[in-house]
Each structure stands twice: as C-alpha cells, then as structure tokens.
Design a protein around this motif. Structure first.
Motif, short mmCIF file in Angstrom:
data_model
loop_
_atom_site.label_atom_id
_atom_site.label_comp_id
_atom_site.label_asym_id
_atom_site.label_seq_id
_atom_site.Cartn_x
_atom_site.Cartn_y
_atom_site.Cartn_z
N PRO A 1 -26.04 -24.66 -11.13
CA PRO A 1 -25.45 -25.99 -10.96
C PRO A 1 -24.38 -26.04 -9.87
O PRO A 1 -24.24 -27.05 -9.18
N LEU A 2 -23.62 -24.95 -9.70
CA LEU A 2 -22.61 -24.92 -8.64
C LEU A 2 -23.27 -24.97 -7.27
O LEU A 2 -22.78 -25.67 -6.37
N VAL A 3 -24.36 -24.24 -7.10
CA VAL A 3 -25.09 -24.28 -5.82
C VAL A 3 -25.52 -25.70 -5.51
O VAL A 3 -25.33 -26.20 -4.40
N THR A 4 -26.11 -26.37 -6.50
CA THR A 4 -26.59 -27.73 -6.30
C THR A 4 -25.45 -28.67 -5.92
O THR A 4 -25.56 -29.44 -4.96
N TRP A 5 -24.34 -28.60 -6.66
CA TRP A 5 -23.20 -29.48 -6.38
C TRP A 5 -22.64 -29.19 -4.99
O TRP A 5 -22.25 -30.11 -4.26
N SER A 6 -22.60 -27.92 -4.60
CA SER A 6 -22.06 -27.55 -3.29
C SER A 6 -22.91 -28.12 -2.16
O SER A 6 -22.38 -28.60 -1.15
N LEU A 7 -24.22 -28.05 -2.31
CA LEU A 7 -25.12 -28.63 -1.31
C LEU A 7 -24.92 -30.14 -1.21
O LEU A 7 -24.86 -30.71 -0.11
N ILE A 8 -24.85 -30.80 -2.37
CA ILE A 8 -24.63 -32.25 -2.39
C ILE A 8 -23.30 -32.59 -1.72
O ILE A 8 -23.21 -33.53 -0.91
N ASN A 9 -22.27 -31.82 -2.03
CA ASN A 9 -20.94 -32.07 -1.49
C ASN A 9 -20.94 -31.97 0.04
O ASN A 9 -20.35 -32.81 0.73
N THR A 10 -21.60 -30.95 0.57
CA THR A 10 -21.65 -30.80 2.02
C THR A 10 -22.41 -31.96 2.66
O THR A 10 -21.98 -32.51 3.69
N GLY B 1 -22.41 -23.90 -17.65
CA GLY B 1 -23.26 -24.50 -16.62
C GLY B 1 -23.56 -25.96 -16.82
O GLY B 1 -23.91 -26.66 -15.86
N ALA B 2 -23.42 -26.45 -18.05
CA ALA B 2 -23.81 -27.84 -18.32
C ALA B 2 -22.88 -28.84 -17.63
O ALA B 2 -23.33 -29.89 -17.15
N GLY B 3 -21.58 -28.53 -17.58
CA GLY B 3 -20.64 -29.47 -16.95
C GLY B 3 -20.97 -29.69 -15.48
O GLY B 3 -21.02 -30.83 -15.00
N MET B 4 -21.21 -28.60 -14.76
CA MET B 4 -21.53 -28.73 -13.34
C MET B 4 -22.93 -29.30 -13.13
O MET B 4 -23.19 -29.96 -12.11
N MET C 1 -15.24 -32.23 -14.03
CA MET C 1 -16.21 -32.49 -12.95
C MET C 1 -17.30 -33.44 -13.44
O MET C 1 -17.68 -34.39 -12.74
N ALA C 2 -17.82 -33.18 -14.63
CA ALA C 2 -18.90 -34.01 -15.18
C ALA C 2 -18.45 -35.45 -15.35
O ALA C 2 -19.13 -36.39 -14.91
N ALA C 3 -17.30 -35.64 -16.00
CA ALA C 3 -16.81 -36.99 -16.27
C ALA C 3 -16.45 -37.71 -14.97
O ALA C 3 -16.70 -38.91 -14.82
#
Length: 586
Positions: free
Chosen positions: A189-198, A273-276, A332-334
C-alpha cells in the motif's frame, strides 16, 4: 621465522586499514541550490587544508574551499578521521569530481553531477521500471494467485497482481511483521500511495520527462491488486506467502508469526497495511481513471474497509491494542477519504486520529509507541507520522487544529535534528531513540534485539522517509528560506539521500545501476531479482551487537545472511520516490 612473517603481514594490513584515503560523495548528484557535502576519510590531520571541485572533463578547478574540522565516530571505529567538504555555495550545472592534495599526492572522488531536479529527473523512470519488473505477473504467479487458498480453509480467491516484495522474496505483503506490533512496515500500500503522490505532485515534470503514463499505470496496478485483496467481509487479506518454495502452488493467504510460522490471522488492521490501502484507494479514486476496477469502486472499497475497521481494528491488532502505527495509518486513511468526499464524518475522523497521534508526542520531541515509555522508532517508516500530519494539513483549514498539528511537527523535526547532531556525525546519519534493557538510548542504527526476534537490516527506507518528513514538514510549518532550522532540515534531508547514493563509509551506491559501486545482483524465483531503480537494504549496526551499536556492511555471507545488507525491498524505492518528489516541489 614463519611466525615473524605472519606478524609483519598482520601489522602491514593493520597500517593499511588505518591509512586509507577515500572521498565519499553522492555518486549521482545534487540540485544547484541544494546543500552539497562530501566526506573525506583520512588517517592523519588535515588542519588548514583545502579541497577543490574540478570539472570532470577538462580537469580545471572551478571551486576551492577549506576542509572542515576532523571528526571521529567512536561507535564505528572505521576511519581514523572524517572531514566534511562543503561546496553548497557552488551552483554551476555540470559534471565534477572532488580532489585534495597532501604533499605530492592528489586524491580524487568518483564523478557526480549538478543539475536542476537531478535526482527526480534521472531516477524516477528507473524506479517505475523497477516496480514494473517486480510485478507478480509471470504465468506461474498469475495462475496460482487467481485461485489462492486461504490458510486453514478450502476457500479460494483471486488475488493476482501486486508486486514481489524483495529481490529475494516473491511473496506479497501489505505488512509482514504484524505479530511484533510496534515495527509493522507499510509495503504494497505504501508503494501505491507513493506512486499516486508523485503523479499528483509533479505532473508537468513527469510529462516533460515522459514517465507520467507509465507511473500512473503502475499506481493503478497497485490499486487493482488491493481491490482484489479486499474480502467480501470488507477486510484486506494481509499476505500472499510463497513459503520460499519454488512451487507456485505452495502459495497461501496467511498471517505471519516469527520464523515464518503461518496462521489464519490474515485480516489486516490499520497498522498492518489496511490504513495505507484505504488511503491509496480513496486518493486514486479522484483520478477518474479506471483500471480493472472503476473509480467509484476504488472509493467504495476504501469506505467499506474504513467502516469495517472502526469496529474490528483491535480484533486484528495482534495484542488487541491500537498503537502509534494504527494512529498514523488511520490518519492517512481518514484524511484521503475526507479529501475525496469532503464529508464531515471523515473530517472528524481525521481530527480524532491526528489528536491521538499528537497526544503521543513527549516533551523531548519523540513519539511514544504505546501507552508506556517505548519511544517510537521504525526501520522503514520513521518519517510517516510527520508525513501523515503534513498530508492532513493540506485539507485542514481550522486554525486551532492546524496550530496543534504544526506544533507537533515542529517538535518532531527539532528532535530529529537534535538526536542526529548530539554526537560526532560527519555523514549526518539520522539517529534515533529506543528502549533497550529498560533504558532509553540514542543510537545510529535500530536495536537488533527487538520485538520481532530476528528482523534488523539496512535502513535506507527509514532514511528516505525522514528526508521526506524534513522537506514536507519544513514546508508545512512555513520556515523561511533563510531560517536556521530550514537550512538544517535541508542539510539533514540531503545527507540521508546522499548516504543512500554513496556518501557513506563504504562508498556504496545502494540505488542499483547508478553510481560507481553497487551491491551484487540477487536472483529470485520466477525470473525476478535485482533491478535498476531498486534500492538495497543498506548498512546496519554491528552483527552481534544487540543494541545496534557499531557498524556493519557485508556483500557476501555464504549466500545466507547477506539479505540484511544487499537485498532490494520495495519500501526503499517508495520512500526515496517520495523524498525526491518533495525536493522538486521544494
């Protein structure tokens, strides 16, 4: 006679070991206006000496400055003296080397460059390539993962997709240390969020560098995998485990205990992992782009899982109690759900989690992990509490709420600077506080004796996460450009990234296929293995030192333990991606 020869050889080797001269430097490069520091390792005093920056092509000297004071790191006992060579004021783009002269001997560094947005411009495409090659998409993996057995059950589900976790591990993890409670890393999930963020943070640059489409495709690949891992009961399956077996039919959805003992506790809590995952799905839903699922499904999945965890989270936490990792992952989730929906419910939830996180801040500036006196330290996500608060503040407009969050961020950043600089630390390596044998201790590396029972490894993800926190935190707290703290945070961030890129005592660039010296290739099942753009674990405390003191780095340990230092792991590149994205925005 033979004994005398052996004694002489040992003596000569000892002299050589203590008389080496190396110029350690970031082997990729620097932004023109960023801090620029190299570290000279020398066996004798360099009082009143100077160093030069020379043009790599012509050999002409373009900048000269005084070498810094002599420093030693007693805890490491590697080089006798280290000296900082600060050339921050030199800003001309080009390719260069550092040199200095003692008597008639000239010492020269490896080559590096100075260029606008150099790290992002030169490495993001490689990082996207790395994740693309880490996809669990070989025929063997796809066949097994489309009909995946749940541990202890006859039920099968489709969980194909996602990324192999490391160059030596083809398992897929939301988080893999749930049983240890206080050190759960955020993985897929961190990888996914990082890609989205960039993608959202620097879209024009990504288009200019012709990498935005491939990066976006990788982010959607991650989101689709997380949707498949969302069960009918609205919890996420935490782990697809390979058992390190070459037979793909051995793979199962599991929970993990120490020593790879598997269980049916595969439901992911916020901190597991669920939150991210919720944060990623909520955020990518705003792209209005469909993968194998629609934008509406991404958002609905995030909402359903969040609602489920509000009731069930502590059932999934291994010790039945929420701790700091639940707090920042749920924040992060909220926050992402609040941004995506603009609903007051998620606003109030984000504020609740922010307050829970803020209440863990101590007077000294470190966070409490639990309700007792355990300082928060983390081998991969040490910067995530600050990053979560900075993301929350991008939506929060209430002055009182903002003041409370920014005050905690400032305290945390001041602590990071203080604990890092309260001892001789020429490389500026980010230090930390931890509980060891009932006492709070400061150190360079994480304690090897910790709740996991076995997990200690190089901390390149931690360094990049703290670099991200320093850059994003400084922006959020509105430090002025000439402010002393802002300058200190810029240096701090720069030195963490430079350490990863070769300015470390071993002069190894851990970003694969960049720089002069990399770790050896590591292969894995189904043709996976080390890839360009992947980052290895890195340097640790001395093997055998329970408190993480000393320093260690090994390229080869008879094919067994070298993973601690040389294995690529997906969170390293994810945090590095966040840090270099933040630098472009800076």
């Amino acid at each position: 006679m033979q004994k005398l020869k052996c004694t002489l050889i040992v003596l000569l080797l000892s002299v050589f070991a203590h008389s080496k001269t190396i110029i350690h430097v970031n082997q990729v490069g620097f932004d023109p206006k960023s801090p620029k520091l190299a570290v000279i390792e020398y066996y004798n005093n360099l009082l009143n000496s100077t160093f030069d920056v020379v043009d790599a092509k012509s050999g002409k000297t373009v900048f000269t400055s005084k070498i810094g004071k002599a420093e030693s790191v007693e805890d490491w006992r590697l080089g006798k003296f280290y000296y900082r060579a600060d050339f921050s004021s030199f800003q001309k783009p080009g390719n260069y080397k550092i040199t200095f002269k003692i008597a008639d001997q000239i010492y020269t560094s490896v080559r590096f460059a100075i260029e606008e947005n150099i790290l992002a411009k030169r490495t993001i495409s490689a990082i996207v390539h790395y994740y693309n090659k880490q996809r669990a998409n070989t025929p063997e993996e796809l066949e097994a993962d489309k009909n995946m057995l749940l541990f202890g059950s006859t039920k099968k589900v489709d969980v194909h997709g996602g990324w192999c976790d490391a160059s030596g591990d083809v398992s897929k993890y939301f988080s893999h240390l749930a049983y240890a409670n206080f050190v759960s890393p955020q993985q897929t999930p961190l990888v996914t969020w990082s890609l989205i963020n960039t993608s959202e943070s620097i879209p024009k640059k990504l288009e200019q560098w012709k990498v935005k489409d491939s990066l976006d495709n990788e982010a959607i690949w991650g989101a689709d995998y997380m949707m498949r891992c969302l069960s009918d009961e609205n919890y996420f399956y935490m782990i697809v485990f390979s058992y390190f077996d070459k037979n793909p039919s051995a793979r199962r959805i599991v929970g993990l205990k120490a020593n790879s003992v598997t269980t049916d506790e595969y439901q992911a809590a916020f901190r597991e992992g669920a939150g991210m995952a919720i944060a990623s799905l909520a955020r990518i839903s705003q792209w209005k782009k469909n993968g194998d699922f629609t934008s509406a499904q991404y958002l609905d999945g995030a909402k359903r899982s969040y609602k489920h965890l509000l009731t069930n989270n502590t059932k999934y936490d291994d010790d039945g109690k929420e701790n700091i990792i639940d707090n920042y992952c749920a924040l992060m989730a909220a926050t992402e759900l609040w941004i995506a929906t603009n609903e007051n419910f998620y606003r109030d939830e984000a504020r609740k989690w922010a307050h829970n996180l803020e209440n863990r801040m101590t007077d000294k500036g470190w966070f409490r992990s639990n309700d007792g006196n355990r300082p928060f330290w983390h081998a991969a996500d040490a910067g995530l509490p600050i990053v979560a608060l900075t993301r929350y503040l991008k939506k929060e407009k209430d002055k009182k709420q903002r003041l409370e969050a920014t005050s905690v961020i400032k305290k945390a950043l001041d602590y990071n600077l203080s604990v890092t600089n309260n001892t001789s630390n020429p490389f500026g390596y980010a230090r930390q506080s931890f509980l060891f044998n009932g006492q709070i201790k400061d150190g360079f590396f994480i304690p090897h004796e910790n709740e996991t029972g076995w997990w200690w490894q190089g901390e390149n993800a931690r360094l990049a996460s703290l670099a991200t926190a320093a850059i994003e935190g400084a922006k959020t707290t509105s430090f002025q450009k000439n402010d002393k703290t802002k300058k200190s945070l810029d240096i701090f961030a720069s030195q963490q990234l430079s350490w990863i890129l070769g300015c470390n005592p071993y002069s190894v660039c851990f970003l694969y296929q960049f720089g002069e010296t990399n770790v050896p290739y590591m292969h894995s099942n189904y043709g996976h293995g080390s890839e360009k753009g992947g980052i290895s674990n890195g340097i640790t405390g001395k093997e055998g030192n329970a408190d993480g003191s000393g320093i260690d780095f090994k390229m080869d340990v008879d094919g067994n333990d070298e993973w601690r230092w040389t294995e690529q792991w997906i969170p390293h590149s994810a945090w590095f991606l966040q840090a270099i994205t933040a630098m472009v925005e800076n």
